[in-house]
Structure formats: C-alpha cells, structure tokens
Design an enzyme around this catalytic site. Structure first.
Site, PDB file in Angstrom:
ATOM      1  CB  THR A  48      -0.921   0.002   1.236  1.00 49.53           C
ATOM      2  OG1 THR A  48      -1.706  -1.178   1.228  1.00 49.53           O
ATOM      3  CG2 THR A  48      -1.831   1.219   1.238  1.00 49.53           C
ATOM      4  CB  THR A  49       3.766   2.253   2.099  1.00 45.54           C
ATOM      5  OG1 THR A  49       3.016   1.953   3.281  1.00 45.54           O
ATOM      6  CG2 THR A  49       4.582   3.501   2.349  1.00 45.54           C
ATOM      7  CE1 TYR A 111     -16.978   0.106  -3.852  1.00 44.51           C
ATOM      8  CE2 TYR A 111     -17.160  -1.642  -5.478  1.00 44.51           C
ATOM      9  CZ  TYR A 111     -17.651  -0.493  -4.897  1.00 44.51           C
ATOM     10  OH  TYR A 111     -18.821   0.056  -5.357  1.00 44.51           O
ATOM     11  CE1 TYR A 137      -1.715  -4.047   6.399  1.00 39.53           C
ATOM     12  CE2 TYR A 137      -1.364  -3.626   4.066  1.00 39.53           C
ATOM     13  CZ  TYR A 137      -1.490  -3.166   5.346  1.00 39.53           C
ATOM     14  OH  TYR A 137      -1.399  -1.814   5.605  1.00 39.53           O
ATOM     15  NE  ARG A 142      -4.800   2.341   2.595  1.00 40.79           N
ATOM     16  CZ  ARG A 142      -4.085   3.431   2.291  1.00 40.79           C
ATOM     17  NH1 ARG A 142      -3.363   4.024   3.221  1.00 40.79           N
ATOM     18  NH2 ARG A 142      -4.098   3.924   1.076  1.00 40.79           N
ATOM     19  CE  LYS A 165       1.665  -3.484   7.207  1.00 43.58           C
ATOM     20  NZ  LYS A 165       1.933  -2.715   5.961  1.00 43.58           N
ATOM     21  CB  ILE A 207       5.292  -4.763   7.615  1.00 42.96           C
ATOM     22  CG1 ILE A 207       5.776  -6.220   7.628  1.00 42.96           C
ATOM     23  CG2 ILE A 207       5.377  -4.172   6.202  1.00 42.96           C
ATOM     24  CD1 ILE A 207       4.974  -7.158   6.744  1.00 42.96           C
TER      25      ILE A 207
END
Length: 296
Positions: A48-49, A111, A137, A142, A165, A207
């Site tokens: 994501t980052t 989504y 994750y 999000r 994570k 992480i």
C-alpha cells in the site's frame, strides 16, 4: 513452528516518482541501499505504501524484479501480491516467485470485500498458487474487510501461510489470534505505534512506514525488545509516537513522501488520486523532522 521470512523491522517501501509521474528507478535503488545500510530486516515492495493501486501491471512486476536484484540476497524481499480478484493475486504470487522474491504480502480483498468463509478460500487459493511463504495483511480501515481470529486459525493450517501483518488496531483480537494459532501464524505489527504492544503478545516485528525515514531506530525497537531490554525498547517506541502521528496525518503514503522530500531524498509526489497535503500538515511533519534532527 513454520519458518518465517524475517524477524524485526521490515520497511513498507515507498515508490519514488519522477516529475512526470514515472518511477524513478535510480532513486528506488538508492532507497533500498539506504534501508540495508541502516539495518532494516526486510524490503516490502509494492505494498500500500508503495502505491501498488496505481502501478501498472508492468510497473508492479518490474519493481519486484528490481528490488530482488538490488537487494542481491543481502536481506529478504517480500512482494506485494494483493488484489480483490483472486485469480489476479494468484498471478502476482507466481510472478513474485519467478522474480526471486522471498515471500508475498496479500491484503484482504477491498471494495467487493469477502465473507470470512470467502477469505479462507481466497487466501488458500493464492497460497496454493506458489510455494512462497505468505504474509496476510489485515487493515480493515482501508479495505472494509476484517480477518477474525477464528479465520486466522483456519488459514494457519495452510503450510505456506506463515504470518500476518495486523493493522486492525484491536489488541484483544491479536491476543485471541495468538491463543488460537500459537506458533502456526507469526504476527507483525502493521501499525508503527503498536510495535511493542504486539511484540509483548508474541509478535515478531513490524512492517513499517516509519522505517522509510527512521530505519535504524525502528529496527532498534525490535532488536532491544528481543534482547530483553524491554524498557529501552518501550522508551524508543514512545519517543516515536508523535512522529508516527505526523506520518499518518493524511492518507498514507502522502505524509511519508512529504517527509522524505523535506529530508532531501527527492522521492517525488504520489500518483493521483492522492494529492499534496495541507500546509498545516506539512508544518506538523516539518516540526517532527526537526525534533528528530532529520532536518535542520
């Protein structure tokens, strides 16, 4: 106990961009070297980052190949292989193996989401697509999709699913997951302000977004804890709380890229729809960088 990919602090690496929005490959190499020189324990690429949502298929795979080649076996490389399309995530998992990655990171479907039963099927299908160790994750803020402890237990039965994570912000849920899964599922903190709390429940590291700017310190939070120096680790964690707050004053990775640009790392802007942050947020980030002596 399953073999995990790393113990300590892995960096959720940003993807540097040129002024025209293309990937800055030279800068990406510099950042990987910078992380390794400052004792980061793992490179996590295309998460994501790393703005994986706006990378093209070609860019995504090139980033993984590039990171593996640049790291050159010095530390592990974990490749983002996430999608809300199970078959696409399976493809990314296979390509990550081909690229030489040491593991994959897979966020929950976003989504369209999934039921808990659907999550078990989704992740097992990805895990079956490759023999790479998989890190789940969980970041429901999000994705709108949360992994329950009982679901973690079912997933931990797969030999390739080795860790998660965890970024749901729920310490009780982490404790319950540890109770159910034991050593069959390692836990990394997905929140930089909860590294020590999660390690205190048996977690094996983080992480980290923070590692982009303070890799040595983030590594040391983990190192000190594992050396039994709990107070020193906790003190270092606490000293980072306001910095972490600044790095999440806007949507990640907007603030961390702004911080890195202030530090002279010249990593460029985020791709739309992520735009520049407000002047008030920039001041907050700047103040924290000065406090930590990262800028003058």
């Amino acid at each position: 106990m399953k073999k995990t990919i790393f113990k300590g602090a892995g960096v959720a690496l940003i993807t540097p961009m040129n002024a025209d929005g293309s990937i800055n490959w030279d800068k990406l190499g510099e950042l990987i070297d910078f992380q390794i020189e400052n004792h980061t324990d793992c490179i996590v690429i295309c998460g994501t980052t790393g703005e994986s949502a706006t990378l093209t298929d070609d860019e995504h795979l090139k980033c993984i190949y590039y990171a593996v080649e640049r790291a050159n076996g010095r530390i592990p490389v974990v490749a983002g292989a996430s999608s809300n399309d199970t078959s696409y995530a399976m493809m990314l998992a296979r390509e990550s193996k081909q690229a030489g990655a040491d593991g994959i990171l897979c966020v929950t479907p976003y989504y369209n989401k999934a039921s808990q039963r659907g999550l078990v099927k989704h992740y097992n299908m990805i895990a079956d697509a490759t023999d790479l160790p998989m890190i789940l994750y969980n970041v429901p803020s999000r994705t709108g999709c949360n992994i329950l402890p009982e679901t973690y237990y079912e997933l931990s039965k797969h030999p390739n699913i080795v860790a998660t994570k965890e970024a749901n912000g729920n310490i009780i849920s982490v404790a319950k997951t540890r109770e159910l899964c034991g050593d069959e599922l390692a836990i990394y903190s997905g929140d930089d302000d909860q590294i020590v709390p999660i390690m205190s429940l048996g977690g094996i590291g983080v992480i980290s977004v923070l590692s982009n700017i303070l890799p040595r310190e983030t590594h040391d939070i983990c190192r000190l804890f594992f050396e039994g120096k709990i107070k020193e680790s906790s003190d270092l964690q606490i000293s980072m709380i306001s910095m972490v707050g600044a790095l999440f004053c806007d949507v990640n990775p907007i603030p961390v890229k702004a911080a890195m640009n202030m530090m002279g790392l010249n990593v460029g802007e985020c791709r739309m729809p992520l735009c520049e942050t407000s002047p008030e947020n920039l001041k907050l980030i700047e103040n924290q960088l000065r406090l930590h002596k990262l800028i003058k």
